[in-house]
Design a protein around this motif. Structure first.
Motif, short mmCIF file in Angstrom:
data_model
loop_
_atom_site.label_atom_id
_atom_site.label_comp_id
_atom_site.label_asym_id
_atom_site.label_seq_id
_atom_site.Cartn_x
_atom_site.Cartn_y
_atom_site.Cartn_z
N TYR A 133 11.50 7.46 10.01
CA TYR A 133 12.70 8.28 9.93
C TYR A 133 13.05 8.51 8.47
O TYR A 133 12.68 7.72 7.60
CB TYR A 133 13.89 7.61 10.64
N LYS A 134 13.75 9.62 8.20
CA LYS A 134 14.18 9.92 6.84
C LYS A 134 15.54 9.27 6.61
O LYS A 134 16.47 9.50 7.39
CB LYS A 134 14.29 11.43 6.65
N PRO A 135 15.67 8.46 5.57
CA PRO A 135 16.95 7.80 5.32
C PRO A 135 18.03 8.82 4.96
O PRO A 135 17.75 9.83 4.32
CB PRO A 135 16.66 6.86 4.15
N ALA A 169 8.60 6.72 1.40
CA ALA A 169 8.14 5.39 1.82
C ALA A 169 8.82 4.95 3.12
O ALA A 169 8.17 4.40 4.01
CB ALA A 169 8.39 4.37 0.71
N VAL A 170 10.11 5.21 3.25
CA VAL A 170 10.82 4.84 4.47
C VAL A 170 10.30 5.65 5.65
O VAL A 170 10.09 5.11 6.74
CB VAL A 170 12.36 5.01 4.30
N VAL A 171 10.07 6.93 5.45
CA VAL A 171 9.50 7.75 6.52
C VAL A 171 8.15 7.18 6.93
O VAL A 171 7.83 7.07 8.12
CB VAL A 171 9.36 9.23 6.09
N ALA A 229 20.19 6.07 1.09
CA ALA A 229 19.48 6.21 -0.19
C ALA A 229 20.41 5.85 -1.35
O ALA A 229 20.01 5.14 -2.28
CB ALA A 229 18.94 7.62 -0.36
N ASN A 230 21.67 6.32 -1.30
CA ASN A 230 22.64 5.98 -2.35
C ASN A 230 22.88 4.48 -2.41
O ASN A 230 22.97 3.90 -3.50
CB ASN A 230 23.97 6.70 -2.12
N SER A 231 23.00 3.86 -1.26
CA SER A 231 23.24 2.42 -1.20
C SER A 231 22.08 1.66 -1.84
O SER A 231 22.30 0.74 -2.64
CB SER A 231 23.41 1.99 0.26
N VAL A 255 0.84 -1.20 0.00
CA VAL A 255 0.00 0.00 0.00
C VAL A 255 0.88 1.25 0.00
O VAL A 255 0.63 2.20 -0.75
CB VAL A 255 -0.97 -0.01 1.21
N VAL A 256 1.93 1.24 0.81
CA VAL A 256 2.83 2.39 0.88
C VAL A 256 3.53 2.57 -0.47
O VAL A 256 3.66 3.69 -0.96
CB VAL A 256 3.86 2.22 2.02
#
Length: 158
Positions: free
Chosen positions: A71-73, A64-66, A78-80, A43-44
């Protein structure tokens, strides 16, 4: 089930329909999908893929992670993630996203389990274990373990 029906997605858990706009509102409020399983992750994904591209861009992934973890990546995270995806796609496909989320949830569960065990042994809620706390904990979980081993382990982690 799970298909768009006039801008509304069926909710498998309750049988009710959830509008995409409602999901996005909840997502933007930061309350949505924490603690949900694979269905919540799907859903996210769909809510964060606002243009229905079929993948998540770098910014979509961050949202989506938040939404899922609160938390904000970091740029490094994010690069990884972005460097690990299939180079023939423009972003993170649903299957890749679910795999990433599964790994993150497993790591989160492991950390929570360790915290729970530590808290059970920290009888005075000090945030650390004394030798006495350590000895009592080991006597409960491994009563036949020699005292010498318990002392060695305590000293090693001190």
């Amino acid at each position: 089930m799970g298909e768009d029906v006039g801008g509304v997605r069926p909710n498998a858990a309750s049988g009710a329909a959830v509008s995409v706009a409602a999901v996005r509102r909840e997502r933007d409020s930061g309350r949505w999908a924490r603690g949900f399983g694979c269905l919540g992750s799907v859903v996210v994904f769909k809510a964060c893929d606002e243009d229905n591209k079929g993948y998540l861009s770098r910014e979509d992934f961050k949202v989506a992670v938040v939404t899922l973890f609160g938390y904000k990546p970091s740029k490094i995270e994010a690069n990884s993630v972005m460097s690990s995806i299939n180079p023939n796609t423009s972003g993170i496909l649903l299957g890749e996203f679910l795999n990433i989320v599964r790994k993150k949830k497993e790591a989160q569960l492991y950390r929570n389990e360790i915290r729970h065990i530590f808290t059970a042994f920290d009888r005075h809620y000090r945030g650390y274990l004394t030798l006495e706390d350590f000895q009592k904990a080991f006597k409960r979980v491994a009563p036949k373990l020699p005292e010498r081993i318990i002392l060695e382990v305590f000293r090693y982690y001190q």
